[in-house]
Motif scaffolding. Structure first.
Motif, PDB file in Angstrom:
ATOM      1  N   THR A  41       0.975  -1.135  -0.130  1.00 29.36           N
ATOM      2  CA  THR A  41      -0.018  -0.079   0.277  1.00 29.36           C
ATOM      3  C   THR A  41       1.120   1.412  -0.289  1.00 29.36           C
ATOM      4  N   GLY A  56       0.205   2.307  -3.353  1.00 28.24           N
ATOM      5  CA  GLY A  56      -1.331   2.815  -2.972  1.00 28.24           C
ATOM      6  C   GLY A  56      -2.798   2.522  -2.579  1.00 28.24           C
ATOM      7  N   TYR A  66      -7.475   3.176   5.195  1.00 29.65           N
ATOM      8  CA  TYR A  66      -7.604   4.330   4.091  1.00 29.65           C
ATOM      9  C   TYR A  66      -8.401   5.436   5.461  1.00 29.65           C
ATOM     10  N   GLU A  69      -7.045   9.137  -2.643  1.00 28.16           N
ATOM     11  CA  GLU A  69      -5.475   8.952  -2.239  1.00 28.16           C
ATOM     12  C   GLU A  69      -5.980   8.763  -1.354  1.00 28.16           C
ATOM     13  N   TYR A  94      -0.968   9.240   1.879  1.00 25.87           N
ATOM     14  CA  TYR A  94       0.143   8.885   1.191  1.00 25.87           C
ATOM     15  C   TYR A  94       0.380  10.134   0.074  1.00 25.87           C
TER      16      TYR A  94
END
Length: 553
Positions: free
Chosen positions: A129, A133, A182, A252, A256
């Protein structure tokens, strides 16, 4: 008093305002020099939220809730599997097809436990990740779950079925680990517990879908060969299929993007989802300044860095963070909860309930209760705080398991039907208590307590630990239940008591603080004490601001 508070508010706000002209520079011109000397300030974030709080029902927040709602479907995969396997294990057509005993043994345990093996293997790849991403990892994970589902649903032998479950679990882990990561990174601090915490409540939605489908199929298709258990297996790909289709339309993680020198994109996301589209809101400047401060002077990660695990233990602070990550990962799977979710039909057998339909209905009820209480718990974690919620839930679980053991002993030793009924009641109460405190935080707290550069690797550690605990639970569980009966519940009474003591002495409060602000907490000599003092300071600031507003009126 009002003048003092206004002066504090003015000086604090002036600290966090970044020049709008600076922030509007083209992306490649956003220099780290613009944020030199930035130190995250708890007072700053708290003051902004007390005096200039964005509307949580504004257009940006509504879009964030819709985005999060789709991500929540990743959480249904684990809940669907645990309740699906527990339910179809009660179906004669399933156990006869694969030659499995209905009362549980090592063969039954490996069918369940292979899911934990797949989890542990999938956790080894969560570092990816940081390479391509969060959203791509979720996409590939959901796609793999669909492939694994096809293999299990078409299985004609037990090895093929177990192999399909391994693949399904491997890819589910990719999606299920990247999804909370996320959500933690994209959610505003004030509502992180509610938004990200609601993610794991959909574990129970998956459970409801699984148990309901198995019940309906058994009721209407029990005389149609293997359809009553194969159709629920096919349904396992519905939710991941939806996520797979929509996920690449989503932005995203801003953290990140910051780590990959895409500062302007990150600012646009913060502006849209945290400030309802207002680029001049002080929260935008504050969060950009904090996030840019975490990468200041840090070179861009290489392949070597992506595979380097030393970041997890390189400082005293990181080791403390890792300890909390591992501890809660284990506690979330090894507190008596997996025994109930996977082996509820077997537990019901032990207290005299043998009718298949009755067991399936009770499984559905157990899942519904878990969902209702976990949704309430997700909100309460942002109101009451993580520490109080987790310690209160652990105490409640200890009491419930003690009474479950007492009821089961009364039924087994003395044939007391009333004791058996009491045992059932406290099994369901245990589920409600666990769902309120633990379910929302299971993947969230381990992600909150680690730093930005640790997070992906630490979430892999979280999954490895949870997988190991789950494997031990689900493989040993049926053997222990059939061998020592209610004494297995007694063991968890003592274990949960240990968990309560550990939480009291070591767990850090994370409620209402940005991920960057938590860095300062973990640098303290005693992070637990520092977090409690920080929460008390937050309360004083909010009280002073409200008093000021009241005087002004």
């Amino acid at each position: 008093m009002a003048d003092q508070v206004r002066d504090t508010r003015t000086s604090t706000a002036s600290k966090v305002r970044l020049s709008h002209d600076t922030m509007d520079k083209p992306e490649h011109h956003v220099a780290l020099d613009d944020v030199e000397g930035m130190e995250p300030s708890l007072e700053t974030y708290t003051t902004i939220m007390a005096t200039n709080k964005p509307n949580p029902r504004g257009p940006g927040y509504i879009k964030l809730y819709l985005l999060a709602g789709m991500i929540f479907l990743c959480s249904t995969m684990n809940g669907f599997d645990s309740s699906l396997m527990g339910s179809i294990n009660a179906l004669p057509n399933y156990t006869e097809y694969f030659g499995l005993p209905s009362n549980g043994n090592a063969s039954t345990g490996i069918v369940f436990a292979i899911f934990q093996v797949g989890q542990m293997c999938g956790a080894l790849f969560i570092w990816m990740t940081d390479w391509y991403g969060r959203t791509w990892h979720i996409f590939f994970g959901c796609l793999g779950v669909c492939i694994g589902t096809i293999i299990t649903a078409l299985s004609t032998s037990l090895p093929m079925f177990i192999g399909g479950r391994f693949l399904l679990s491997f890819f589910a882990t990719c999606a299920h680990t990247a999804a909370p990561l996320y959500l933690v990174e994209i959610s505003p601090a004030a509502y992180r517990g509610t938004i990200a915490g609601a993610y794991n409540t959909f574990y129970n939605v998956g459970s409801i879908l699984a148990t309901s489908s198995v019940y309906a199929c058994h009721l209407h298709l029990a005389d149609r060969g293997d359809l009553d258990w194969r159709i629920p297996l096919w349904l396992q790909m519905v939710c991941p299929g939806m996520v797979c289709f929509f996920i690449k339309f989503y932005p995203e993680s801003p953290r990140y993007l910051i780590a990959n020198d895409q500062h302007e994109k990150a600012r646009e996301i913060i502006t849209k989802y945290h400030a309802n589209g207002d680029p001049n809101h002080p929260l935008v400047a504050l969060q950009m300044k904090e996030m840019l401060g975490t990468v200041q002077g840090v070179p861009k990660a290489t392949w070597k860095d992506l595979l380097d695990l030393s970041v997890l233990v390189e400082t005293r602070s990181s080791r403390y963070r890792l300890m909390l990550n591992v501890a809660f990962s284990w506690f979330g799977q090894f507190s008596g909860n997996n025994i109930v979710s996977y082996y509820l039909p077997l537990m019901l057998n032990g207290i005299g309930i043998t009718d298949t339909n009755t067991k399936l209905i009770l499984n559905i009820i157990y899942s519904v209760i878990g969902w209702v209480f976990s949704v309430a718990g997700a909100r309460l974690h942002d109101v009451v705080g993580r520490r109080k919620m987790l310690m209160g839930s652990t105490l409640g679980m200890t009491i419930c398991l003690a009474l479950v053991a007492a009821g089961a002993a009364g039924k087994v030793e003395y044939g007391n039907s009333a004791a058996a009924t009491m045992s059932i009641v406290f099994i369901f109460l245990f589920g409600a208590v666990f769902a309120t405190g633990y379910t929302p935080m299971q993947p969230i707290y381990p992600a909150e307590v680690v730093s930005n550069k640790m997070r992906a690797k630490a979430m892999g550690t979280f999954k490895l630990t949870a997988g190991a605990a789950g494997f031990l639970n689900t493989f040993v569980g049926p053997i222990a239940l059939s061998s020592i009966g209610y004494w297995f519940y007694v063991f968890f009474v003592f274990w949960d008591t240990f968990e309560l003591a550990f939480m009291y002495f070591f767990f850090v409060e994370t409620k209402g603080m940005t991920l960057e602000e938590l860095d300062a907490i973990f640098e303290a000599r005693n992070p637990r004490k520092a977090s409690i003092e920080a929460k008390n300071m937050q309360k004083r600031i909010i009280k002073d601001e409200r008093t000021s507003e009241g005087v002004d009126v």
